[in-house]
Design an enzyme around this catalytic site. Structure first.
Site, mmCIF file in Angstrom:
data_model
loop_
_atom_site.group_PDB
_atom_site.id
_atom_site.type_symbol
_atom_site.label_atom_id
_atom_site.label_comp_id
_atom_site.label_asym_id
_atom_site.label_seq_id
_atom_site.Cartn_x
_atom_site.Cartn_y
_atom_site.Cartn_z
ATOM 1 N NE ARG A 37 -7.397 -56.208 18.896
ATOM 2 C CZ ARG A 37 -7.648 -56.196 17.596
ATOM 3 N NH1 ARG A 37 -6.732 -55.760 16.742
ATOM 4 N NH2 ARG A 37 -8.800 -56.623 17.121
ATOM 5 C CG ASP A 84 -13.062 -56.714 17.899
ATOM 6 O OD1 ASP A 84 -11.850 -56.563 18.161
ATOM 7 O OD2 ASP A 84 -13.471 -57.488 17.008
ATOM 8 C CG ASP A 103 -11.972 -54.230 10.986
ATOM 9 O OD1 ASP A 103 -10.900 -54.557 10.419
ATOM 10 O OD2 ASP A 103 -12.061 -54.078 12.211
ATOM 11 C CG ASP A 145 -10.349 -57.816 10.131
ATOM 12 O OD1 ASP A 145 -9.226 -57.530 9.690
ATOM 13 O OD2 ASP A 145 -10.513 -58.460 11.190
ATOM 14 C CE LYS A 146 -14.657 -59.648 14.365
ATOM 15 N NZ LYS A 146 -13.328 -59.215 14.842
ATOM 16 C CG HIS A 148 -8.169 -62.043 9.954
ATOM 17 N ND1 HIS A 148 -6.805 -61.839 9.932
ATOM 18 C CD2 HIS A 148 -8.699 -60.921 10.502
ATOM 19 C CE1 HIS A 148 -6.522 -60.638 10.449
ATOM 20 N NE2 HIS A 148 -7.663 -60.066 10.798
ATOM 21 C CB THR A 197 -13.470 -50.592 15.195
ATOM 22 O OG1 THR A 197 -12.451 -51.169 14.372
ATOM 23 C CG2 THR A 197 -14.014 -49.344 14.538
ATOM 24 C CG HIS A 255 -4.740 -56.565 9.239
ATOM 25 N ND1 HIS A 255 -4.751 -55.816 10.386
ATOM 26 C CD2 HIS A 255 -5.748 -57.466 9.367
ATOM 27 C CE1 HIS A 255 -5.722 -56.238 11.182
ATOM 28 N NE2 HIS A 255 -6.342 -57.248 10.582
ATOM 29 C CB SER A 257 -8.762 -53.234 14.120
ATOM 30 O OG SER A 257 -8.954 -53.884 12.892
ATOM 31 C CD GLU A 309 -15.634 -52.620 13.472
ATOM 32 O OE1 GLU A 309 -14.495 -53.017 13.187
ATOM 33 O OE2 GLU A 309 -16.185 -52.873 14.555
ATOM 34 C CG ASP A 361 -9.897 -51.147 10.302
ATOM 35 O OD1 ASP A 361 -9.999 -51.715 9.193
ATOM 36 O OD2 ASP A 361 -10.049 -51.742 11.381
ATOM 37 C CG HIS A 362 -6.597 -52.954 8.611
ATOM 38 N ND1 HIS A 362 -6.942 -54.119 7.966
ATOM 39 C CD2 HIS A 362 -7.146 -53.040 9.855
ATOM 40 C CE1 HIS A 362 -7.637 -54.882 8.791
ATOM 41 N NE2 HIS A 362 -7.799 -54.242 9.937
HETATM 42 ZN ZN LIG Z 1 -8.073 -58.045 11.339
#
Ligand SMILES: [Zn+2]
Length: 458
Positions: free
Chosen positions: A173, A160, A59, A335-336, A339, A162, A421, A108, A330, A377-378
């Site tokens: 979501r 979450d 992620d 990702d987290k 962030h 994904t 992102h 996501s 995943e 995913d990004h």
């Molecule tokens: Zn994110």
């Protein structure tokens, strides 16, 4: 176009033209086994069908995140497990607005909807159409309908985005548990909807669901047949084995669905360090442990290994044991941590994800009829910048394992959300049957077709 095909020594790839590639591919017998996980991949390309698919999603794992983890752990000239796939391409990840025009930076949920259903949707929505909010069939649902065993493993909450995109259809979501339905009134059971992500996850009777998010499953169902029960109780009523730590996971046996809930929220990350700061940090080494991670929290690697064991002998193996499986894995907190502008957390999660990639490649070496795909995913925020750079945003300097100094900058700050992102294309790499489909530049939605084709799903 240059196509890289790994030989015996992955660090010295041979460049082949497209014509040479076809010759090389024709020479690979279907079902040929790899000699080792670090050596040549199992059949680089065959037109054959896959018995199994293992899809690994990092992620927020853009090229910067991969390079950071490589530079820090194995060195700039080293190679991660995810760098060793014989077929590597890139894909675009944009989502859409309700009117179908592009939204250049996906979240996501829209992204997972893209690869899980083959359709783009609006940010925040899970496996539903962008305009009319209608449910879209997912890869996992198709795999189940075709008699395959299915699994989904994550370091995030199982509700979450994904993992949720594979087993639920909600208009937002945020609607993760029965008490979280404010943003999805039309999805409520009382309104004829399918309920929260947690309820829909359990209702799918997935053979293996492993991750965090116990708090969502401990919420009480307020409508329908299971009213007054928690979602966890609902799972038990349906015959699921509910496990909450590594020891219980080890004891789980095939035959009944396994629901693993190993943390109230996301699983605590593996590594810790100083977050990036305005004006930078003193050069730091990451701590390759986390005092806040309870003993008994399984690693992504361990969850992946166990999932493969459980899926090898799916429910009713005596009857449909000839069928394979679809497994999604995943690495969610790359990702987290991005962030949070936390480079050590981010690198530790990427390294943990890479160990899960090795588990998948080792499995494929023994089972060459397995298609393994690793992608993101990004893209995300982190960038490797020159030491003399003075970024306007947050930055940190790291001392890598090979003794170098590496400066990381985070420059996509978006208010209270921290870093955001990016809309960059991301890597997609594969080995096994139909792996050639990831070559070149594709779109995220084409991954759905690749996996569906490989598994011959109708
Ligand atoms: Zn994110």
């Amino acid at each position: 176009m240059k196509i890289w095909v790994l030989g015996k020594r992955p660090s010295r790839p041979r460049a082949l033209g497209a014509a040479a590639l076809l010759v090389a591919c024709a020479a690979v017998p279907a079902g040929a086994a790899a000699s080792s996980s670090a050596g040549p991949a199992s059949p680089a390309v065959t037109g054959a069908a896959a018995r199994n698919v293992i899809l690994l999603i990092g992620d927020g794992m853009g090229d910067s995140e991969i390079t950071l983890a490589r530079d820090y752990t194995v060195g700039a000239a080293g190679r991660l497990h995810m760098d060793r796939f014989p077929m590597t391409g890139a894909y675009t990840t944009y989502s859409v607005h309700k009117d179908g025009t592009p939204d250049y930076v996906t979240d996501s949920a829209a992204s997972a909807t893209g690869w899980a259903t083959g359709h783009k949707t609006v940010n925040g929505r899970l496996s539903k159409t962008p305009d009319t909010d209608r449910p879209l069939s997912t890869l996992l649902e198709l795999a189940q309908r075709n008699g395959l065993a299915t699994g989904s493993v994550t370091t995030a909450e199982l509700t979450d985005a994904t993992p949720a995109a594979l087993v639920s259809h909600v208009s937002d979501r945020a609607c993760q548990g029965p008490a979280d339905m404010r943003d999805c009134p039309g999805d409520a059971l009382g309104r004829g909807g399918a309920g929260s992500v947690a309820e829909q996850s359990v209702a799918h009777d997935v053979d293996v669901l492993l991750g965090g998010g116990k708090q969502r499953f401990d919420q009480t169902v307020t409508e329908g047949r299971d009213r007054g029960r928690t979602v966890t109780d609902q799972a038990r009523r349906r015959g699921h084995q509910v496990v909450t730590d590594a020891r219980e996971l080890a004891a789980a046996r095939p035959g009944r669905p396994v629901l693993g809930l190993f943390a109230p929220e996301a699983l605590p990350v593996e590594w810790t360090g100083k977050p990036a700061a305005q004006g930078g940090t003193a050069p730091q080494r990451c701590l390759t442990s986390n005092p806040g991670r309870p003993a008994g929290t399984p690693s992504l690697e361990a969850m992946t290994r166990k999932a493969l064991q459980l899926l090898e002998r799916p429910k009713g193996a005596g009857k449909d044991g000839k069928k394979g499986f679809f497994l999604q894995v995943e690495g969610a907190s790359i990702d987290k941590m991005d962030h949070d502008a936390d480079p050590c957390g981010q690198i530790g999660e990427t390294a943990a994800f890479d160990r899960a990639v090795k588990v998948a490649r080792d499995y494929a070496a023994e089972h060459p009829d397995t298609l393994v795909v690793t992608t993101a995913d990004h893209g995300h925020s982190s960038q490797i910048v020159p030491l003399e750079a003075r970024p306007a945003g947050l930055s940190s300097t790291l001392v890598t394992d090979e003794g170098g100094l590496m400066k990381v900058s985070y420059g996509t700050h978006a208010g209270d959300e921290g870093q955001e992102h990016s809309g960059v294309q991301v890597r997609i790499a594969a080995q096994g049957p139909q792996a050639h489909r990831v070559l070149g530049l594709t779109d995220q939605t084409e991954l759905f077709t690749t996996l569906r084709t490989a598994l011959s799903l109708r």
